[in-house]
Design a protein around this motif. Structure first.
Motif, PDB file in Angstrom:
ATOM      1  N   GLU A  64      79.761  45.148  59.746  1.00 36.26           N
ATOM      2  CA  GLU A  64      79.395  44.701  58.395  1.00 36.26           C
ATOM      3  C   GLU A  64      78.531  43.441  58.508  1.00 36.26           C
ATOM      4  N   ASN A  72      78.404  46.849  47.034  1.00 35.58           N
ATOM      5  CA  ASN A  72      78.718  47.463  45.734  1.00 35.58           C
ATOM      6  C   ASN A  72      80.214  47.648  45.518  1.00 35.58           C
ATOM      7  N   THR A  73      80.965  47.738  46.616  1.00 40.72           N
ATOM      8  CA  THR A  73      82.414  47.935  46.453  1.00 40.72           C
ATOM      9  C   THR A  73      83.020  46.828  45.601  1.00 40.72           C
ATOM     10  N   THR A  77      82.100  48.572  38.292  1.00 43.08           N
ATOM     11  CA  THR A  77      82.937  48.445  37.093  1.00 43.08           C
ATOM     12  C   THR A  77      84.226  49.257  37.219  1.00 43.08           C
ATOM     13  N   ILE A  79      85.332  52.275  37.636  1.00 43.49           N
ATOM     14  CA  ILE A  79      85.732  53.523  36.948  1.00 43.49           C
ATOM     15  C   ILE A  79      85.903  54.648  37.972  1.00 43.49           C
ATOM     16  N   VAL A 208      73.363  45.263  61.658  1.00 43.86           N
ATOM     17  CA  VAL A 208      72.679  46.241  62.511  1.00 43.86           C
ATOM     18  C   VAL A 208      71.180  46.086  62.274  1.00 43.86           C
ATOM     19  N   TYR A 366      75.089  55.794  40.564  1.00 44.63           N
ATOM     20  CA  TYR A 366      75.980  54.934  39.794  1.00 44.63           C
ATOM     21  C   TYR A 366      77.445  55.083  40.210  1.00 44.63           C
ATOM     22  N   LYS A 370      84.297  55.748  42.768  1.00 46.13           N
ATOM     23  CA  LYS A 370      85.345  56.759  42.560  1.00 46.13           C
ATOM     24  C   LYS A 370      85.410  57.749  43.716  1.00 46.13           C
TER      25      LYS A 370
HETATM   26  C1  LIG Z   1      77.149  47.092  38.716  1.00 49.16           C
HETATM   27  C2  LIG Z   1      77.713  48.337  39.356  1.00 49.16           C
HETATM   28  C3  LIG Z   1      78.628  49.106  38.675  1.00 49.16           C
HETATM   29  C4  LIG Z   1      79.161  50.254  39.259  1.00 49.16           C
HETATM   30  N1  LIG Z   1      80.144  50.929  38.603  1.00 49.16           N
HETATM   31  C5  LIG Z   1      80.732  51.991  39.195  1.00 49.16           C
HETATM   32  C6  LIG Z   1      81.839  52.620  38.577  1.00 49.16           C
HETATM   33  O1  LIG Z   1      82.326  52.183  37.531  1.00 49.16           O
HETATM   34  N2  LIG Z   1      82.387  53.700  39.197  1.00 49.16           N
HETATM   35  C7  LIG Z   1      81.889  54.194  40.361  1.00 49.16           C
HETATM   36  O2  LIG Z   1      82.396  55.210  40.837  1.00 49.16           O
HETATM   37  N3  LIG Z   1      80.856  53.586  40.999  1.00 49.16           N
HETATM   38  C8  LIG Z   1      80.271  52.500  40.452  1.00 49.16           C
HETATM   39  N4  LIG Z   1      79.245  51.854  41.088  1.00 49.16           N
HETATM   40  C9  LIG Z   1      78.740  52.375  42.357  1.00 49.16           C
HETATM   41  C10 LIG Z   1      79.662  52.002  43.514  1.00 49.16           C
HETATM   42  O3  LIG Z   1      79.985  50.640  43.478  1.00 49.16           O
HETATM   43  C11 LIG Z   1      79.010  52.327  44.846  1.00 49.16           C
HETATM   44  O4  LIG Z   1      78.460  53.613  44.848  1.00 49.16           O
HETATM   45  C12 LIG Z   1      80.025  52.241  45.986  1.00 49.16           C
HETATM   46  O5  LIG Z   1      80.778  51.064  45.895  1.00 49.16           O
HETATM   47  C13 LIG Z   1      79.330  52.319  47.298  1.00 49.16           C
HETATM   48  O6  LIG Z   1      80.260  51.961  48.304  1.00 49.16           O
HETATM   49  P1  LIG Z   1      79.761  51.757  49.768  1.00 49.16           P
HETATM   50  O7  LIG Z   1      80.941  51.439  50.575  1.00 49.16           O
HETATM   51  O8  LIG Z   1      78.916  52.925  50.146  1.00 49.16           O
HETATM   52  O9  LIG Z   1      78.733  50.551  49.639  1.00 49.16           O
HETATM   53  P2  LIG Z   1      78.896  48.972  49.715  1.00 49.16           P
HETATM   54  O10 LIG Z   1      80.177  48.510  49.141  1.00 49.16           O
HETATM   55  O11 LIG Z   1      77.629  48.408  49.143  1.00 49.16           O
HETATM   56  O12 LIG Z   1      78.987  48.721  51.255  1.00 49.16           O
HETATM   57  C14 LIG Z   1      77.873  48.819  52.099  1.00 49.16           C
HETATM   58  C15 LIG Z   1      77.938  47.662  53.053  1.00 49.16           C
HETATM   59  O13 LIG Z   1      76.914  47.829  54.027  1.00 49.16           O
HETATM   60  C16 LIG Z   1      76.525  46.531  54.422  1.00 49.16           C
HETATM   61  N5  LIG Z   1      75.247  46.610  55.120  1.00 49.16           N
HETATM   62  C17 LIG Z   1      74.020  46.856  54.569  1.00 49.16           C
HETATM   63  N6  LIG Z   1      73.080  46.830  55.538  1.00 49.16           N
HETATM   64  C18 LIG Z   1      73.727  46.569  56.704  1.00 49.16           C
HETATM   65  C19 LIG Z   1      73.303  46.401  58.052  1.00 49.16           C
HETATM   66  N7  LIG Z   1      72.004  46.487  58.388  1.00 49.16           N
HETATM   67  N8  LIG Z   1      74.227  46.141  59.000  1.00 49.16           N
HETATM   68  C20 LIG Z   1      75.557  46.040  58.687  1.00 49.16           C
HETATM   69  N9  LIG Z   1      75.992  46.168  57.419  1.00 49.16           N
HETATM   70  C21 LIG Z   1      75.108  46.441  56.445  1.00 49.16           C
HETATM   71  C22 LIG Z   1      76.488  45.742  53.123  1.00 49.16           C
HETATM   72  O14 LIG Z   1      76.587  44.358  53.350  1.00 49.16           O
HETATM   73  C23 LIG Z   1      77.679  46.315  52.379  1.00 49.16           C
HETATM   74  O15 LIG Z   1      78.840  45.512  52.488  1.00 49.16           O
HETATM   75  C24 LIG Z   1      78.698  50.673  40.534  1.00 49.16           C
HETATM   76  C25 LIG Z   1      77.784  49.891  41.225  1.00 49.16           C
HETATM   77  C26 LIG Z   1      77.299  48.723  40.653  1.00 49.16           C
HETATM   78  C27 LIG Z   1      76.327  47.872  41.418  1.00 49.16           C
END
Ligand SMILES: Cc1cc2nc3c(=O)[nH]c(=O)nc-3n(C[C@H](O)[C@H](O)[C@H](O)COP(=O)(O)OP(=O)(O)OC[C@H]3O[C@@H](n4cnc5c(N)ncnc54)[C@H](O)[C@@H]3O)c2cc1C
Length: 418
Positions: A64, A72-73, A77, A79, A208, A366, A370
């Motif tokens: 990370e 985004n985690t 919001t 949901i 990375v 979006y 979930k």
């Molecule tokens: C305002 C907002 C509201 C939302 N509301 C909802 C909702 O209500 N319900 C829903 O289902 N979804 C919602 N979403 C979408 C949801 O949050 C995301 O789709 C989901 O959290 C993605 O999870 P993830 O683990 O893939 O990404 P992330 O939590 O973004 O994790 C990806 C990680 O990769 C890391 N990273 C990036 N590049 C590198 C690199 N080169 N090397 C190492 N690490 C790296 C980042 O730092 C980050 O911590 C919302 C998103 C936003 C922004």
């Protein structure tokens, strides 16, 4: 791993909660792993956990670049729902919802999953008919759905303006009672703790910067903490998916956009369900702290900035007040943005790539929060077996070349429309 329970809570209360053990280790990277997952958000951490739990792979690292859940985690919001029309999406998200229902017990971490229901408002007769169609499709898949008439909506959400004078008259709605919200940071922390307990190395502040290949297959990654070898690398970096894929020479049908959210000042419990209005582009719920959590549309242009602009805030607030005039005296407390990985059909990508040993989990648009447990479950399967799980067979990159898109809304190749 020390179990969390009422007894450990009591025991630690006697020492003023100063002796809790660390929830996960902070190891230095080893030279090589059986699998590397890039991205310490919910998806990456869930993937690592299920690699260890379901597939017996313990020599796994999560890399990370910042801190766990800082993407985004920790920005969504919160949901959680599975109210989809298309079979591939409906079955995948329903699997995820079932995992949500047992998550706190499985992880021994309270993720505060609250099945308070998600209500999609219909503002016209045709919208209500399309909801009836979606609700019927959901029920055919064994997913709970209830079509509500105007009187039922009024009874469920008394503060909603359902009068004839309303700017957006309410005709009814589609309710998924088992849907709801969860505490988003807890999901990252819960998976991190449980993965760590199974031997997964979670390495923060480790960006990375390159993907190494030998003879056409993955050999490891270059990071700000040195080169780390692995024959299997899974990318789960949400809004940065295109950047990571580009390191391996891949160009994806994904664009990055900003999505904002905001909260009001905290107030007493006043809204006990999640309400969404597609026609006005807003969704609202109340957090356990009492804040009204609100969101709306994308900012509408490509960006990697984790912050947005005032016009969307104004739009969301105007939509909320059109539907809930009673909230007009509340102060807005905080706004923020996250980077969305928007695909051209609104559905995710969880698959092998043309580079052997490189796997992609992205395109969440979006709605990836979930999906978190389901996404980790099938991505771990894909990485461990070098083949998709039946639930992510449709989420390929090839579907865009073949024209077999999974366009839930029939909106066409326009990220903003999804
Ligand atoms: C305002 C907002 C509201 C939302 N509301 C909802 C909702 O209500 N319900 C829903 O289902 N979804 C919602 N979403 C979408 C949801 O949050 C995301 O789709 C989901 O959290 C993605 O999870 P993830 O683990 O893939 O990404 P992330 O939590 O973004 O994790 C990806 C990680 O990769 C890391 N990273 C990036 N590049 C590198 C690199 N080169 N090397 C190492 N690490 C790296 C980042 O730092 C980050 O911590 C919302 C998103 C936003 C922004």
């Amino acid at each position: 791993m020390k179990r969390y329970s009422i007894f450990s809570l009591l025991r630690n209360a006697f020492s003023y909660h100063e002796n809790w053990s660390r929830a996960w280790r902070s190891p230095d990277p080893q030279p090589e792993y059986d699998a590397i997952v890039v991205g310490g958000g919910g998806h990456g951490l869930a993937t690592a956990y299920y690699l260890a739990r379901n597939h017996g792979m313990n020599r796994v690292a999560v890399l990370e670049k910042g801190w766990l859940g800082g993407g985004n985690t920790g920005r969504n919001t919160t949901i959680v729902r599975s109210n989809y029309l298309l079979p591939a999406n409906a079955l995948f998200y329903e699997h995820a919802l079932k995992l949500w229902e047992g998550m706190s017990r499985d992880l021994n971490f309270n993720v505060m999953f609250s099945q308070r229901g998600v209500l999609n408002l219909a503002h016209s007769d045709s919208q209500l008919e399309s909801y009836a169609r979606r609700g019927n499709a959901m029920r055919l898949h064994g997913i709970d759905a209830e079509l509500l008439g105007l009187e039922q909506v009024k009874a469920k959400v008394p503060l909603l303006d359902c009068s004839d004078q309303a700017r957006f008259p309410v005709k009814g709605g589609l309710l998924q009672p088992r849907a709801g919200t969860a505490r988003h940071d807890a999901v990252a922390w819960g998976y991190a703790r449980a993965a760590d307990a199974r031997g997964v190395d979670i390495i923060q502040n480790c960006e990375v910067t390159g993907i190494r290949r030998e003879g056409g297959r993955v050999a490891g990654v270059e990071t700000t903490r040195g080169v780390i070898g692995s024959k299997k690398v899974g990318i789960a970096v949400a809004g940065h998916t295109t950047q990571l894929a580009a390191m391996a020479g891949l160009r994806l049908p994904i664009e990055s956009h900003v999505l904002q959210a905001m909260v009001s000042e905290p107030i007493k419990p006043i809204l006990d369900t999640v309400v969404t209005s597609g026609a006005t582009h807003m969704y609202i719920s109340q957090s356990d702290k009492g804040e009204l959590v609100m969101g709306g549309d994308l900012d509408g242009y490509n960006s990697f900035a984790q912050r947005g602009n005032p016009p969307i805030i104004e739009h969301v607030v105007a939509s909320v007040l059109a539907l809930f005039p009673a909230f007009s005296r509340l102060k807005l407390m905080r706004t923020w943005g996250g980077i969305m990985d928007m695909t051209m059909d609104g559905s995710p990508v969880i698959c092998k790539t043309s580079v052997d040993g490189l796997y992609i989990n992205g395109g969440w648009c979006y709605g990836g929060f979930k999906a978190t447990p389901g996404s980790g479950w099938v991505f771990a399967h894909t990485i461990a077996n070098d083949a998709p799980h039946p639930l992510n067979e449709a989420f390929t990159l090839e579907r865009f070349a073949a024209g077999a898109t999974l366009d839930e809304k029939g909106a066409g190749p326009a990220p903003k429309a999804h």
